[in-house]
Design an enzyme around this catalytic site. Structure first.
Site, PDB file in Angstrom:
ATOM      1  N   GLU A  38       3.955   0.902  -1.566  1.00 29.63           N
ATOM      2  CA  GLU A  38       2.828   0.050  -1.939  1.00 29.63           C
ATOM      3  C   GLU A  38       3.076  -0.497  -3.355  1.00 29.63           C
ATOM      4  O   GLU A  38       3.542   0.242  -4.231  1.00 29.63           O
ATOM      5  CB  GLU A  38       1.578   0.947  -1.912  1.00 29.63           C
ATOM      6  CG  GLU A  38       0.263   0.284  -2.261  1.00 29.63           C
ATOM      7  CD  GLU A  38      -0.870   1.338  -2.332  1.00 29.63           C
ATOM      8  OE1 GLU A  38      -0.578   2.561  -2.418  1.00 29.63           O
ATOM      9  OE2 GLU A  38      -2.047   0.939  -2.298  1.00 29.63           O
ATOM     10  N   LYS A 109      -4.886  -4.395   2.815  1.00 23.22           N
ATOM     11  CA  LYS A 109      -5.394  -3.014   2.886  1.00 23.22           C
ATOM     12  C   LYS A 109      -6.909  -2.984   3.104  1.00 23.22           C
ATOM     13  O   LYS A 109      -7.672  -3.585   2.327  1.00 23.22           O
ATOM     14  CB  LYS A 109      -5.038  -2.279   1.594  1.00 23.22           C
ATOM     15  CG  LYS A 109      -5.336  -0.777   1.590  1.00 23.22           C
ATOM     16  CD  LYS A 109      -4.802  -0.152   0.284  1.00 23.22           C
ATOM     17  CE  LYS A 109      -4.974   1.355   0.224  1.00 23.22           C
ATOM     18  NZ  LYS A 109      -4.395   1.908  -1.039  1.00 23.22           N
ATOM     19  N   CYS A 141      -1.119   3.403   2.350  1.00 20.00           N
ATOM     20  CA  CYS A 141      -1.521   4.578   1.572  1.00 20.00           C
ATOM     21  C   CYS A 141      -2.823   5.217   2.088  1.00 20.00           C
ATOM     22  O   CYS A 141      -2.825   5.793   3.156  1.00 20.00           O
ATOM     23  CB  CYS A 141      -1.612   4.177   0.094  1.00 20.00           C
ATOM     24  SG  CYS A 141      -1.458   5.619  -1.019  1.00 20.00           S
TER      25      CYS A 141
END
Lengths: 265, 265
Positions: A38, A109, A141
């Protein structure tokens, strides 16, 4: 099919330096799906929105995506990497996909972690991408915390969860084993290593990048020290076999009609 | 509030013997929520439906529930235990709840494991029960595999996942840590120990019963050898705090509108 991860340190704000390092590692591999961390090109701890905007890039027009397209083409790579994606006035914490043929897509995200909420806009959909021989699903994540993320991707047919990460909590890697097991898919978690300090904020990234198989077993992993690129050759069709014994199938055994709570707030 | 588990061997078909053993262990504890294993009174490997029916019981009228009501009243216990529940022509793999005051309820296992599908009817709803000071949610053994089960219970307000089990796969206990963490609830997994052989079928139950807290940490556990009853004193209100940092809350951060896949087959 070869799938793997690139694990590295990133130096905050040094986009060209970070991209160069990644390209150096990617030079060593051909014909593979590789996931990077990320926000690998910028680092993580943005002081404020202005700083974030100054380090964000357009997709596909920005510097990082252009560089990644070159190596993807040269080495026949499918790459998934994290960056701050600028879309008019908004900035997303995105996972960008580039194909060997120059196709570009991105996942924004959905589940933002901690201070990310103060900086980024959140995405609004889970996304998959069909490539030759496999269907990729994207999560970033902290999306690991919400079983709905991996499940939604698996239900859309994803065979490989591509999971760029900057993991700092202790559970992420173990959680991904269960996410793979409960959906019977592969998972590639590419994590950062090293410590990032900015002002009073200090974060230590936990490394231990891994590729997990549909049985929840770790196929390859590294520790939390080395910058490295690792790949493993897998039979992607294993992710199509959702049976766990003669009578159970993790998808067919679901009872969606009893899960109505899940789509309520 | 004291919560805990009773871990034991069961001898197939010997209902009175198994219940007597459980009662002996329960004699030692007062004022607690105690979970017992799945099908603790009968054992697990039924040769066929006829045998299952012959060992099934009505709830609340059957022998086992009556005995459990007595000890629940005498020792001020909330008990959750597994048995084969007969309901007219159907038999469910149920978790029966009995209160100190004699109230009885039951949850019928939704996700049946392997040969259970050939024997039992499956349940059609996830269920919670409010008791003084806590809200219990019921799931049985293999329900752990489906994140929708624990999530549905947590969304209904369950603070403690009561999880009678006959675990034979290696992942169940670890998975329950993530189920507790991702929902920030307590979890009580009561497992059997020992080996059961019937004809050509042999199963080894993995023990390692545990109470897990909302941080995913194991608060108490035992190995796979001892028949024992263990309790731990917990502050149930910890399960109401769904925050994991200043900006994230595992329930408020969900995006139900993006989870529509989950209620489709």
């Amino acid at each position: 099919m070869k799938i793997g991860f690139l694990q590295m340190r990133s130096k905050f704000g040094e986009i060209k330096l970070n991209v160069k390092k990644a390209l150096g590692l990617l030079e060593r591999v051909n014909d593979a799906v590789i996931v990077l961390p990320e926000l690998f090109n910028t680092g993580y701890i943005f002081r404020n929105k202005e700083e974030l905007i100054s380090l964000s890039e357009k997709v596909p027009g920005g510097y990082t995506t252009k560089q990644m397209k070159k190596i993807a083409k040269k080495n026949n790579l499918h790459l998934v990497f994290g960056l701050a994606q600028k879309v008019s006035e908004k900035v997303y914490n995105s996972a960008v996909y580039v194909s060997p043929g120059g196709k570009v897509d991105s996942y924004r995200k959905v589940h933002l972690y901690d201070r990310e909420k103060l900086l980024f806009d959140h995405g609004r959909a889970f996304k998959t991408k069909s490539i030759k021989g496999a269907k990729l699903g994207f999560m970033i994540c902290f999306d690991w915390m919400f079983p709905e993320a991996a499940r939604s991707l698996a239900l859309k047919g994803a065979q490989i969860l591509c999971h760029p990460s900057n993991l700092v909590l202790p559970w992420g890697q173990d959680a991904m084993k269960l996410r793979c097991l409960e959906n019977r898919v592969f998972g590639i978690t590419a994590n950062r290593i090293g410590v990032e300090r900015r002002g009073t904020v200090r974060l230590e990234f936990t490394g231990n990048s891994q590729v997990v198989g549909p049985d929840g077993e770790v196929l390859i992993s590294v520790g939390d020290r080395s910058e490295s690129l690792k790949v493993v050759d897998v039979d992607i069709s294993e992710a199509d076999d959702k049976d766990i014994n003669a009578n159970n199938n993790v998808m067919e055994d679901r009872f969606p009609s009893y899960y109505s709570m899940l789509t309520r707030k």
